[in-house]
Write an enzyme that holds these catalytic residues in place. Structure first.
Site, short mmCIF file in Angstrom:
data_model
loop_
_atom_site.label_atom_id
_atom_site.label_comp_id
_atom_site.label_asym_id
_atom_site.label_seq_id
_atom_site.Cartn_x
_atom_site.Cartn_y
_atom_site.Cartn_z
N ASP A 184 0.85 -1.18 0.00
CA ASP A 184 0.00 0.00 0.00
C ASP A 184 0.89 1.23 0.00
O ASP A 184 1.75 1.37 0.88
CB ASP A 184 -0.84 -0.02 1.29
CG ASP A 184 -2.26 0.45 1.06
OD1 ASP A 184 -2.43 1.52 0.45
OD2 ASP A 184 -3.18 -0.25 1.51
N ASP A 290 -3.10 4.66 -2.28
CA ASP A 290 -4.15 5.15 -1.38
C ASP A 290 -4.66 6.54 -1.82
O ASP A 290 -3.84 7.43 -2.11
CB ASP A 290 -3.55 5.25 0.03
CG ASP A 290 -4.59 5.56 1.09
OD1 ASP A 290 -5.49 4.73 1.29
OD2 ASP A 290 -4.49 6.63 1.71
N HIS A 446 -11.15 -3.12 3.92
CA HIS A 446 -10.96 -2.79 5.33
C HIS A 446 -11.68 -1.50 5.74
O HIS A 446 -11.60 -1.11 6.90
CB HIS A 446 -9.47 -2.66 5.62
CG HIS A 446 -8.87 -1.50 4.87
ND1 HIS A 446 -8.80 -1.47 3.49
CD2 HIS A 446 -8.36 -0.34 5.30
CE1 HIS A 446 -8.27 -0.32 3.12
NE2 HIS A 446 -7.99 0.38 4.19
N ASP A 447 -12.33 -0.83 4.80
CA ASP A 447 -13.00 0.44 5.10
C ASP A 447 -14.52 0.31 5.13
O ASP A 447 -15.21 1.33 5.20
CB ASP A 447 -12.66 1.49 4.03
CG ASP A 447 -11.22 1.99 4.13
OD1 ASP A 447 -10.65 1.91 5.23
OD2 ASP A 447 -10.70 2.46 3.11
#
Ligand code: ISL
Length: 684
Positions: A184, A290, A446-447
């Site tokens: 990431d 990101d 994961h969000d």
């Protein structure tokens, strides 16, 4: 083509950014996007419609939209990947990606926090599943205000997750098994503890001052005056923070310690390219980038339009979510960071070829270009094509977040997601991309809360419905054209948690929101109810490897309690059960690998209108190999569309109940069971 000051709606709609903006407003209003293609509406002038819609969109909507449109190409040129810029059939086109959330994957040393050795210990699980590429959420050194999305050092590993040596071993372990690995790259912002920021605030007029968006206050300013503009942070409050030591305001679109980098500064862009090259030489095969669409901000950082801010929820967003120099920065980074020169030393290791599930071949030559996967919140279908179209040489893949919530809904709403919306969205998306373009297909990350729970609501604890919907969602991700990104736990049917106290939540976003609700006078019960439906914590709890305390994740006390106690939904329990969600994922990925039509065929949708049945036909280039995938989107039995009964051989099906289809059955009968899923070869 210049649009002029007052174009017709049809002209705005013909512009990729205009089309996405209009679609977004309609989606937000819960209206059909076909509303705008009505000839009456499309012949109207933008300012006329904007005036009529003023109560909703405010007085400056037309100006803001035209400004945004002027920054970007007015057509998406669809080129062939075979003739332009890209290597022929890049590996990621047919790959299955798997997102690991390292903090919650596996803890090897009993401190309750997942780590790199834990991932290494479970690589065989991923290989057996059929994963081609791992994506690791952040593992770089970080004070963890936002779980690693606040990087302190881009060339060091977070101490609780291991060492650089562990990471080298993980890279090698993936490559040995025929899997690639990407990390990431969080470079819209750094942590305030990063050395660049520390140098910047020690000497705001020195070389590092220009790395960030620092603004002086007014004479005598001590941080009590109004901030430089009205932009707000995604995690609450103003996007500006007063730094007393520097006597400057600093911009942070996310948490207070996540300071936005100034990409206008060529030195910042060179640093980022350097970081990418460094990791590429260590064997990293690419990055997920990101919030990469936020890096270019409109010069001068003007105030956001209040009405647009209210509509979208974040004042200022029109000045950075698709900024003026975004294309230029991405193209530059692709060349300077992601593309190998012939003179570059070879990476430490490269992936081995994979013949089938187990046998691996020789190490492959290094990829010329590392894969660039863009996390692009707010970007619609056309903007996505502008960023990742085959001929653009910007990103390779983008995530489109419109898939995650139904019309008029936002993540915090407590509602049941309608699979018929998913069908509409996917057909629309598939119909608008060029044959050589590729989209990322994802439903969990994961969000977000788990899609399985959004679809089923409280019924997500019913093991039959849970398995059936998990298999149905897997089929969508793994057989529609696109590159699937599975998120850890999807392969075993992971669901949301029953959080009943704020103490069980860990995420800065949830905690800030809870605090704000209380400050607004909402009572404790209401504040919790305002956070739990959308909490990012749902998907961040530890992976359930086996039944019992610690779930095989840790021998210690997990950093985040996993409240779910159902049986049958751990890796160990599903491993050898041929009907399990895990086996279904494995079988499906194996089938994809055996029959390339399933991974890379051309798609058509025989019945676009049904709210209950969703099916598609995949065909290879010469139309000889054809497959039918069909799903019952409801929890009742439905009649199979008549023209599709028979003439197929079922290769894989979810066993929705007695009397329904099993693999090996050659004729499909007139009925489909609840959420039944069938993958069948068309035999004609
Ligand atoms: O959760 C959200 C905020 O309301 C999402 O909009 C999310 O912040 C957005 O998708 C960007 O996400 C990425 O960047 C964030 C980080 O917190 C997320 O975990 C990450 O995926 C800031 O780095």
């Amino acid at each position: 083509m210049a649009l002029g000051d007052n174009p017709r709606i049809s002209e705005v709609h013909a512009h990729p950014v205009g089309r996405d903006a209009i679609d977004k407003v309609l989606l937000q209003m819960g209206r059909s996007r076909h509303w705008v293609t009505n000839p009456l509406v499309s012949s109207l002038r933008l300012r006329t419609v904007a005036r009529l819609a003023e109560p909703l969109v405010g007085p400056r909507f037309a100006d803001a939209l035209l400004e945004l449109l002027a920054d970007h190409p007015s057509v998406v040129t669809t080129g062939s990947s075979r003739t332009q810029g890209r290597s022929e059939d890049p590996w990621w086109r047919t790959a299955v990606f798997y997102q690991v959330y390292p903090r919650s994957f596996a803890d090897s040393d009993g401190d309750g926090i997942g780590d790199l050795r834990g991932i290494i210990d479970h690589l065989d699980h991923l290989r057996d599943l059929g994963v081609d590429c791992l994506w690791l959420s952040p593992i770089f050194d970080s004070p963890n205000e936002d779980a690693g999305y606040d990087v302190r050092d881009y060339r060091a590993v977070m101490s609780e997750m291991g060492t650089l040596d562990d990471l080298d071993a993980l890279i090698a372990g993936c490559h040995e098994r025929g899997m690639r690995i990407i990390l990431d790259l969080v470079v819209n912002h750094t942590s305030h503890e990063h050395a660049w920021f520390q140098a910047a605030i020690a000497d705001p007029d020195g070389p590092y001052g220009g790395y960030y968006h620092l603004r002086p206050g007014r004479p005598g300013e001590d941080g009590t005056g109004p901030p430089p503009n009205n932009w707000t942070s995604f995690f609450g409050g103003s996007a500006w923070r007063w730094i007393p030591r520097a006597r400057r305001w600093a911009l942070h679109l996310f948490a207070e310690g996540q300071m936005d980098l100034n990409w206008e500064n060529p030195a910042v862009r060179a640093e980022v390219a350097d970081i990418v090259r460094w990791w590429r030489s260590r064997g990293i095969d690419g990055f997920r980038l990101d919030v990469i669409n936020y890096i270019s901000k409109r010069p001068g950082l003007p105030d956001g339009d209040e009405a647009i801010g209210a509509l979208i929820g974040f004042p200022g967003i029109e000045h950075y979510f698709f900024g003026p120099r975004l294309h230029e920065y991405l193209h530059e980074l692709r060349g300077a960071g992601f593309t190998r020169d012939d003179s570059d030393p070879p990476p430490t290791s490269t992936v081995r070829g994979r013949h089938d599930d187990r046998a691996v071949g020789e190490p492959q030559p290094p990829d010329r270009v590392g894969v660039m996967v863009g996390e692009t919140p707010g970007v619609g279908i056309e903007m996505g094509r502008l960023l990742s179209g085959a001929s653009r040489e910007e990103l390779d893949l983008v995530f489109n977040f419109d898939v995650l919530d139904g019309p008029g809904r936002i993540r915090w709403d407590d509602y049941r997601y309608d699979l018929a919306y998913l069908k509409d969205f996917l057909i629309e998306q598939q119909s608008r991309i060029g044959a050589d373009d590729r989209v990322a297909l994802f439903l969990d990350n994961h969000d977000n809360p788990r899609m399985l729970s959004k679809v089923l609501g409280p019924r997500d604890r019913d093991p039959v419905a849970r398995s059936a919907v998990a298999k149905l969602l897997a089929t969508i991700q793994l057989t529609l054209p696109g590159t699937p990104f599975l998120y850890q736990g999807q392969e075993i049917g992971a669901v949301d948690q029953r959080f009943d106290s704020i103490d069980q939540l860990r995420d800065v976003e949830s905690l800030n929101r809870h605090r704000e609700l209380l400050a607004d006078g909402v009572d404790a019960v209401g504040a919790l109810a305002g956070v739990v439906p959308g909490a990012r914590d749902h998907a961040r709890v530890p992976m359930r490897w086996q039944p019992g305390p610690g779930h095989g994740f840790t021998t210690g006390v997990a950093w985040q309690p996993s409240a779910e106690g159902s049986s049958g939904f751990t890796v160990e329990e599903q491993q050898d059960d041929p009907d399990s969600v895990l086996s279904f994922h494995r079988d499906l990925i194996r089938l994809r690998r055996q029959h390339t039509t399933l991974a890379d065929g051309a798609v058509r949708f025989p019945d676009r209108r049904s709210r209950r049945w969703f099916g598609w036909v995949l065909a290879d280039r010469d139309g000889r190999d054809e497959w039918l995938v069909e799903l019952n989107l409801t929890d009742r039995r439905i009649r199979r569309p008549r023209h599709f009964v028979g003439r197929t051989e079922v290769e894989l099906a979810s066993l929705a109940g007695p009397g329904f289809h099993r693999p090996g059955v050659t004729r499909r009968g007139p009925w489909m069971g609840p959420y039944e899923t069938v993958i069948a070869r068309i035999t004609h």
